[in-house]
Motif scaffolding. Structure first.
Motif, PDB file in Angstrom:
ATOM      1  N   TYR A   1       0.614  -1.557  -0.147  1.00  0.00           N
ATOM      2  CA  TYR A   1       0.024  -0.090   0.068  1.00  0.00           C
ATOM      3  C   TYR A   1       0.977   1.878   0.308  1.00  0.00           C
ATOM      4  N   THR A   2       0.377   2.230  -1.018  1.00  0.00           N
ATOM      5  CA  THR A   2       1.331   3.303  -1.043  1.00  0.00           C
ATOM      6  C   THR A   2       0.782   4.456  -0.559  1.00  0.00           C
ATOM      7  N   ASP A   3      -0.133   4.476  -0.441  1.00  0.00           N
ATOM      8  CA  ASP A   3      -1.276   6.091  -0.322  1.00  0.00           C
ATOM      9  C   ASP A   3      -2.069   5.622   0.575  1.00  0.00           C
ATOM     10  N   HIS A   4      -1.966   4.925   1.180  1.00  0.00           N
ATOM     11  CA  HIS A   4      -2.999   4.482   2.322  1.00  0.00           C
ATOM     12  C   HIS A   4      -3.922   4.286   1.792  1.00  0.00           C
ATOM     13  N   ARG A   5      -4.442   4.193   1.443  1.00  0.00           N
ATOM     14  CA  ARG A   5      -5.237   3.677   0.794  1.00  0.00           C
ATOM     15  C   ARG A   5      -5.666   2.449  -0.134  1.00  0.00           C
ATOM     16  N   ARG A   6      -4.815   2.484  -1.463  1.00  0.00           N
ATOM     17  CA  ARG A   6      -5.393   1.662  -2.314  1.00  0.00           C
ATOM     18  C   ARG A   6      -3.803   0.147  -2.468  1.00  0.00           C
TER      19      ARG A   6
ATOM     20  N   SER B   1      -0.651  -0.850  -4.235  1.00  0.00           N
ATOM     21  CA  SER B   1      -0.301  -0.660  -5.580  1.00  0.00           C
ATOM     22  C   SER B   1      -1.236  -1.637  -6.734  1.00  0.00           C
TER      23      SER B   1
ATOM     24  N   ASP C   1      -4.737   0.612   4.852  1.00  0.00           N
ATOM     25  CA  ASP C   1      -6.079   1.041   4.696  1.00  0.00           C
ATOM     26  C   ASP C   1      -6.730   2.377   5.537  1.00  0.00           C
TER      27      ASP C   1
ATOM     28  N   ASP D   1      -4.175   9.718   9.627  1.00  0.00           N
ATOM     29  CA  ASP D   1      -3.913   9.428   8.514  1.00  0.00           C
ATOM     30  C   ASP D   1      -5.196   9.279   7.560  1.00  0.00           C
TER      31      ASP D   1
ATOM     32  N   TYR E   1      -5.757  11.081   4.047  1.00  0.00           N
ATOM     33  CA  TYR E   1      -5.829   9.897   2.778  1.00  0.00           C
ATOM     34  C   TYR E   1      -6.558   9.489   1.629  1.00  0.00           C
TER      35      TYR E   1
END
Ligand code: ATP
Ligand code: MG
Length: 398
Positions: free
Chosen positions: A91-96, A98, A156, A188, A191
């Motif tokens: 997870y690179t964007d705290h949501r999805r 990669s 996430d 977080d 995000y």
């Protein structure tokens, strides 16, 4: 519980996949709801078959996001989501994640799920697969992450709000370590997209345990990280009861502000113009109701549902007002001679003929004069009476 069409169809889908040599099970919310003896919203199936394989086995399918492995299978007119077992990459964007990888192991698939109660699976023979003590937590009413909570929330951030939402929907408690991790990761929340925050917030508001959800929102520190500067932590949320209506809650959120502004809330939370307008009406009606009993004009101006909701909100916010029962409001509204200008028996055309004048600004004014006179019962809504009255009025004005 397995008698409904949905479950029977799901069972058939699983059996068909099994006959083709693939593993397949019920997963997610449906299993959770089944164990709780509740009716499930929708039924999800997870399988070792790849999306292309699922598509070749069933006659009617719809691609729902092949990259994520989901195919909608339609059997007996019942749509069922069939998703390939998968794990998620970094997870690179705290949501999805990669990337998403399809795997052959159910265990891997269950491990990536958010809470133990959501990580249960069930075979077509209704045997539970419970690798993370989901049944125990369900029976004890506990929300607990699968694995280390702060890791899962770091991956996430939306999961934090999902924990609160499930506590509101199910009346469950959030396990201590899980709640502690939310507090640590609360910032977080930034995000997460506003649309997703709004969707979860509305689910909390539609829940039977709204108060519990709002208390957790404050306790977990998530309230502080919601967009804008709104009063999610106000203790008055505890007096709102169980409206199960998002309009009431959006208006309430506005009214908790020093300068209530429905349009601001709508902009921050990206709400539709339609709900924005409704919020503004409801905020306005509630402010009026906090000052006075609804007048004839108020009853006429606002729709019944706004009046009833405003009465409820005014009772919560302005405790000193004398309560008016819903039936009384409805009766008073219905007793008005007209509910809108459209109910006048005459039209602009009639008025132009009576005065023998072409249309113009005077016409709108005259019609609204007639509307008010009928509303306040100065004259009956009857063509002859109206003509006589308005010609008389205009003579007396000259
Ligand atoms: P609902 O009754 O609201 O649909 P649900 O549990 O089915 O509840 P969904 O959002 O439909 O919730 O998700 C289906 C399943 O997918 C969940 O039960 C959970 O196992 C998994 N899931 C959904 N969102 C996440 C997430 N953000 N992180 C991890 N797992 C998730
Ligand atoms: Mg679901």
């Amino acid at each position: 519980m397995f008698t409904t069409d949905q479950w029977q169809t799901g069972k058939k889908v699983i059996e068909t996949l099994n006959q083709h040599g693939f593993e397949a099970v019920f997963v997610g919310g449906a299993v959770r709801d089944f164990v709780r003896c509740k009716i499930a919203n929708d039924i999800d199936i997870a399988t070792s078959a790849l999306p292309s394989e699922v598509k070749s086995i069933f006659k009617r399918t719809v691609d729902l996001g092949l990259a994520h492995g989901t195919v909608l299978v339609i059997e007996n007119h019942v749509p069922i989501e069939v998703t390939t077992f998968r794990t998620e990459g970094q997870y690179t964007d705290h949501r999805r994640p990669s990337d998403v990888r399809f795997v052959q192991s159910l265990e891997e698939d269950l491990k990536r799920r958010d809470f133990t109660m959501n990580a249960l699976a069930m075979t077509a023979e209704f045997q539970l697969v419970d690798l993370f003590d989901g049944q125990r937590d369900l029976h004890n009413g506990i929300i607990r992450t699968v694995g280390e909570p702060s890791d899962r929330f770091k991956e996430d951030a939306l999961r934090m709000l999902r924990a609160i939402r499930f506590s509101a929907q199910l009346g469950f408690s959030i396990e201590d370590t899980t709640l502690g991790a939310i507090k640590l990761c609360a910032n977080d929340l930034a995000y997460v997209s506003v649309e997703r925050l709004t969707a979860e917030l509305e689910k909390i508001w539609l829940s039977t345990h709204l108060e519990k959800g709002m208390t957790y929102l404050g306790q977990s520190q998530l309230a502080k990280h919601m967009p804008g500067d709104f009063s999610f932590e106000d203790e008055k949320w505890g007096y709102l009861g169980n409206p199960q209506n998002v309009l009431v809650c959006w208006a309430f959120l506005c009214l908790l502000q020093e300068k209530p502004n429905g349009s601001e809330v709508a902009t921050v939370f990206k709400l539709s113009n339609d709900i924005k307008q409704q919020i503004n009406y409801l905020v306005n009606a509630t402010q009026i109701r906090c000052e006075r009993i609804f007048t004839i004009h108020d009853l006429y101006q606002f729709e019944e549902n706004i009046l009833v909701k405003a009465e409820h909100l005014a009772r919560v916010l302005c405790s000193d007002i004398q309560h008016m029962p819903t039936e009384t409001i409805v009766q008073r509204k219905q007793a008005l001679p007209i509910q809108s200008i459209r109910e006048l028996v005459i039209s602009g055309q009639d008025v132009m003929e009576w005065f023998n004048k072409p249309g113009g600004p005077w016409l709108k004014e005259t019609l609204s004069q007639i509307e008010l006179a009928v509303l306040h019962q100065k004259v009956a809504n009857n063509a002859t009476k109206l003509k006589e009255w308005i010609l008389n009025e205009s003579n007396s004005e000259i």
